[in-house]
Design a protein around this motif. Structure first.
Motif, PDB file in Angstrom:
ATOM      1  N   LEU A 255       0.860  -1.495  -0.199  1.00 39.16           N
ATOM      2  CA  LEU A 255      -0.277   0.007  -0.375  1.00 39.16           C
ATOM      3  C   LEU A 255       0.724   1.607   0.384  1.00 39.16           C
ATOM      4  O   LEU A 255       2.282   0.842   0.471  1.00 39.16           O
ATOM      5  CB  LEU A 255      -1.016   0.174   0.915  1.00 39.16           C
ATOM      6  CG  LEU A 255      -1.497  -1.435   1.448  1.00 39.16           C
ATOM      7  CD1 LEU A 255      -2.640  -1.132   2.970  1.00 39.16           C
ATOM      8  CD2 LEU A 255      -3.344  -1.214   0.146  1.00 39.16           C
ATOM      9  N   ILE A 256       0.492   2.533  -0.478  1.00 38.47           N
ATOM     10  CA  ILE A 256       0.820   3.536  -0.305  1.00 38.47           C
ATOM     11  C   ILE A 256      -0.307   4.753  -0.244  1.00 38.47           C
ATOM     12  O   ILE A 256      -1.175   4.239  -0.410  1.00 38.47           O
ATOM     13  CB  ILE A 256       1.391   4.002  -1.673  1.00 38.47           C
ATOM     14  CG1 ILE A 256       2.940   4.896  -2.013  1.00 38.47           C
ATOM     15  CG2 ILE A 256       0.396   4.338  -2.580  1.00 38.47           C
ATOM     16  CD1 ILE A 256       3.214   5.325  -3.276  1.00 38.47           C
ATOM     17  N   TYR A 257       0.514   5.644   0.929  1.00 36.35           N
ATOM     18  CA  TYR A 257       0.020   6.182   1.778  1.00 36.35           C
ATOM     19  C   TYR A 257       0.055   7.840   1.356  1.00 36.35           C
ATOM     20  O   TYR A 257       0.989   8.202   1.075  1.00 36.35           O
ATOM     21  CB  TYR A 257      -0.265   6.636   3.053  1.00 36.35           C
ATOM     22  CG  TYR A 257      -1.110   8.031   3.727  1.00 36.35           C
ATOM     23  CD1 TYR A 257      -1.727   6.896   4.571  1.00 36.35           C
ATOM     24  CD2 TYR A 257       0.072   8.822   3.963  1.00 36.35           C
ATOM     25  CE1 TYR A 257      -3.092   7.957   5.298  1.00 36.35           C
ATOM     26  CE2 TYR A 257      -1.215   9.605   5.053  1.00 36.35           C
ATOM     27  CZ  TYR A 257      -2.524   9.253   4.969  1.00 36.35           C
ATOM     28  OH  TYR A 257      -2.836   9.955   6.331  1.00 36.35           O
ATOM     29  N   LYS A 258      -1.285   8.115   0.554  1.00 34.76           N
ATOM     30  CA  LYS A 258      -1.142   9.505   0.347  1.00 34.76           C
ATOM     31  C   LYS A 258      -2.502  10.723   0.098  1.00 34.76           C
ATOM     32  O   LYS A 258      -3.491   9.892  -0.231  1.00 34.76           O
ATOM     33  CB  LYS A 258      -0.454   9.853  -1.168  1.00 34.76           C
ATOM     34  CG  LYS A 258      -1.484   9.094  -2.152  1.00 34.76           C
ATOM     35  CD  LYS A 258      -0.812   8.938  -3.464  1.00 34.76           C
ATOM     36  CE  LYS A 258      -1.663   8.135  -5.087  1.00 34.76           C
ATOM     37  NZ  LYS A 258      -1.140   8.844  -6.428  1.00 34.76           N
ATOM     38  N   GLY A 259      -2.127  11.779   0.227  1.00 31.50           N
ATOM     39  CA  GLY A 259      -3.987  12.362   0.009  1.00 31.50           C
ATOM     40  C   GLY A 259      -4.583  11.871   2.041  1.00 31.50           C
ATOM     41  O   GLY A 259      -5.786  12.545   1.221  1.00 31.50           O
ATOM     42  N   GLY A 260      -4.281  11.659   2.489  1.00 34.84           N
ATOM     43  CA  GLY A 260      -4.635  10.928   3.522  1.00 34.84           C
ATOM     44  C   GLY A 260      -5.898   9.728   3.182  1.00 34.84           C
ATOM     45  O   GLY A 260      -6.542   9.527   4.328  1.00 34.84           O
ATOM     46  N   TYR A 261      -5.136   9.359   2.513  1.00 34.47           N
ATOM     47  CA  TYR A 261      -5.943   7.705   1.819  1.00 34.47           C
ATOM     48  C   TYR A 261      -4.633   6.721   1.566  1.00 34.47           C
ATOM     49  O   TYR A 261      -4.019   6.843   0.952  1.00 34.47           O
ATOM     50  CB  TYR A 261      -7.068   8.013   0.769  1.00 34.47           C
ATOM     51  CG  TYR A 261      -8.621   8.972   0.887  1.00 34.47           C
ATOM     52  CD1 TYR A 261      -9.576   8.322   1.826  1.00 34.47           C
ATOM     53  CD2 TYR A 261      -8.643   9.683   0.346  1.00 34.47           C
ATOM     54  CE1 TYR A 261     -10.347   8.431   1.770  1.00 34.47           C
ATOM     55  CE2 TYR A 261      -9.055  10.135   1.467  1.00 34.47           C
ATOM     56  CZ  TYR A 261     -10.044  10.196   1.468  1.00 34.47           C
ATOM     57  OH  TYR A 261     -11.542  10.367   2.189  1.00 34.47           O
ATOM     58  N   TYR A 262      -5.123   5.749   1.912  1.00 38.31           N
ATOM     59  CA  TYR A 262      -4.573   4.309   1.014  1.00 38.31           C
ATOM     60  C   TYR A 262      -4.559   4.048  -0.029  1.00 38.31           C
ATOM     61  O   TYR A 262      -5.842   4.404  -0.565  1.00 38.31           O
ATOM     62  CB  TYR A 262      -4.113   3.285   2.678  1.00 38.31           C
ATOM     63  CG  TYR A 262      -3.622   3.361   3.918  1.00 38.31           C
ATOM     64  CD1 TYR A 262      -2.458   3.156   4.010  1.00 38.31           C
ATOM     65  CD2 TYR A 262      -4.424   3.945   4.605  1.00 38.31           C
ATOM     66  CE1 TYR A 262      -1.759   3.561   5.246  1.00 38.31           C
ATOM     67  CE2 TYR A 262      -3.770   4.156   5.596  1.00 38.31           C
ATOM     68  CZ  TYR A 262      -2.087   4.202   6.151  1.00 38.31           C
ATOM     69  OH  TYR A 262      -1.654   4.236   6.869  1.00 38.31           O
TER      70      TYR A 262
ATOM     71  N   MET B 297      -8.485   4.076   0.109  1.00 35.04           N
ATOM     72  CA  MET B 297      -9.087   3.238   1.534  1.00 35.04           C
ATOM     73  C   MET B 297      -9.045   3.805   2.628  1.00 35.04           C
ATOM     74  O   MET B 297      -7.956   4.549   2.610  1.00 35.04           O
ATOM     75  CB  MET B 297      -8.354   1.806   2.021  1.00 35.04           C
ATOM     76  CG  MET B 297      -8.932   0.757   0.551  1.00 35.04           C
ATOM     77  SD  MET B 297      -7.720  -0.718   0.348  1.00 35.04           S
ATOM     78  CE  MET B 297      -6.283   0.058  -0.086  1.00 35.04           C
ATOM     79  N   LYS B 298      -9.429   4.276   3.898  1.00 36.11           N
ATOM     80  CA  LYS B 298      -9.127   4.659   4.347  1.00 36.11           C
ATOM     81  C   LYS B 298      -8.337   4.900   5.888  1.00 36.11           C
ATOM     82  O   LYS B 298      -7.438   5.203   6.362  1.00 36.11           O
ATOM     83  CB  LYS B 298     -10.628   5.635   5.337  1.00 36.11           C
ATOM     84  CG  LYS B 298     -11.752   6.099   4.853  1.00 36.11           C
ATOM     85  CD  LYS B 298     -13.218   6.948   5.793  1.00 36.11           C
ATOM     86  CE  LYS B 298     -13.777   7.508   4.737  1.00 36.11           C
ATOM     87  NZ  LYS B 298     -14.406   7.413   5.636  1.00 36.11           N
ATOM     88  N   ALA B 299      -8.207   3.088   5.745  1.00 39.32           N
ATOM     89  CA  ALA B 299      -7.551   2.645   6.003  1.00 39.32           C
ATOM     90  C   ALA B 299      -6.886   1.101   6.015  1.00 39.32           C
ATOM     91  O   ALA B 299      -7.264   0.790   4.968  1.00 39.32           O
ATOM     92  CB  ALA B 299      -8.089   1.280   7.467  1.00 39.32           C
ATOM     93  N   PRO B 300      -5.653   0.893   5.715  1.00 44.30           N
ATOM     94  CA  PRO B 300      -5.037   0.311   5.388  1.00 44.30           C
ATOM     95  C   PRO B 300      -5.569  -1.667   5.142  1.00 44.30           C
ATOM     96  O   PRO B 300      -6.488  -1.963   6.633  1.00 44.30           O
ATOM     97  CB  PRO B 300      -3.182  -0.237   6.278  1.00 44.30           C
ATOM     98  CG  PRO B 300      -3.683   0.788   7.231  1.00 44.30           C
ATOM     99  CD  PRO B 300      -5.038   1.513   7.597  1.00 44.30           C
ATOM    100  N   ILE B 301      -5.255  -2.363   4.456  1.00 48.60           N
ATOM    101  CA  ILE B 301      -6.064  -3.775   4.608  1.00 48.60           C
ATOM    102  C   ILE B 301      -4.532  -4.885   4.867  1.00 48.60           C
ATOM    103  O   ILE B 301      -3.744  -5.183   3.947  1.00 48.60           O
ATOM    104  CB  ILE B 301      -6.364  -3.805   3.422  1.00 48.60           C
ATOM    105  CG1 ILE B 301      -6.346  -4.000   2.130  1.00 48.60           C
ATOM    106  CG2 ILE B 301      -8.041  -3.258   3.612  1.00 48.60           C
ATOM    107  CD1 ILE B 301      -6.570  -4.436   0.764  1.00 48.60           C
TER     108      ILE B 301
END
Length: 233
Positions: free
Chosen positions: A108-115, A129-133
């Motif tokens: 996963l990569i996190y950017k702009g408040g989302y994954y 995605m709001k949270a990692p899976i």
């Protein structure tokens, strides 16, 4: 002979009329509608998430699902880009099975408040995605598609006992080594390595970690050695 021929034609007409009547009656009855929906093949997606994307419910005629299966599949993949393919099957006359194949998730990569999910060709799936899976690593600082593909391919080919222990990859170049990467491990250790050799050297991680008396850093840039974290005073 002519009389027998007319009789045969009459019987055929009656047969087809009966078929049409039965078909119309079937279409107007609950038997023509989907009763239960099940989803098979999902890994990271939820079954209800897939059902919602198909827009199939218990008011949908089972026959129309198969007539429209191509457009339903395209709609579903557009809504859920991590889906590679969708197909449909039926059992017990009214029960529908949605068969799904997902792209392999490599992190996963996190950017702009989302994954966002990274799949097996280094592509980032445009699905917030709001949270990692799952138990997938997070990639930080790999800003080019080429770098992201390279590090995700490395993760893909790690031994399973190491792969499940990886928490996060960091792109951490220095003037002395522009290929340096750092890795946070789920067991509490940190790894410093060279992206050109990290895949081969990570096979030594379990053995080195098992000999460490305290959590610390395992340096695989040149050779392989470890040292404990400095105690905070």
């Amino acid at each position: 002979m002519a009389k027998r021929k007319r009789s045969n034609i009459k019987n055929i007409v009656i047969f087809f009329i009966a078929i049409v009547i039965i078909f119309i009656a079937y279409l107007g009855s609950p038997l023509s509608k989907v009763r239960n929906i099940s989803v098979e093949g999902v890994n990271d997606l939820g079954a209800q998430q897939v059902i919602d994307a198909t827009q199939i419910n218990d008011n949908k005629m089972l026959m129309s699902v198969f007539f429209e299966k191509k457009s339903i599949a395209e709609r579903t993949k557009k809504k859920l880009p991590s889906i590679k393919s969708v197909s449909f099957g039926t059992h017990n006359l009214r029960d529908l099975t949605i068969n799904v194949t997902e792209y392999q998730t490599l992190g996963l990569i996190y950017k702009g408040g989302y994954y966002y999910r990274i799949i097996n060709d280094g592509r980032i799936i445009d699905q917030k995605m709001k949270a990692p899976i799952g138990n997938y690593p997070i990639y930080s600082g790999f800003n080019s598609k080429k770098d992201l593909k390279k590090i995700s391919d490395i993760y893909k080919n790690l031994n399973n006992n190491v792969k499940t222990n990886v928490s996060e990859f960091y792109n951490a170049p220095t003037k002395l080594n522009p290929y340096r990467v750092k890795i946070d491990m789920n067991d509490g250790n940190k790894v410093v390595a060279d992206i050109r050799t990290v895949q081969a050297k990570m096979q030594y991680y379990p053995g080195i970690a098992s000999q460490m008396k305290k959590k610390g850093v395992i340096n695989l840039e040149v050779g392989a050695y470890s040292y404990p974290f400095k105690d905070k005073k």
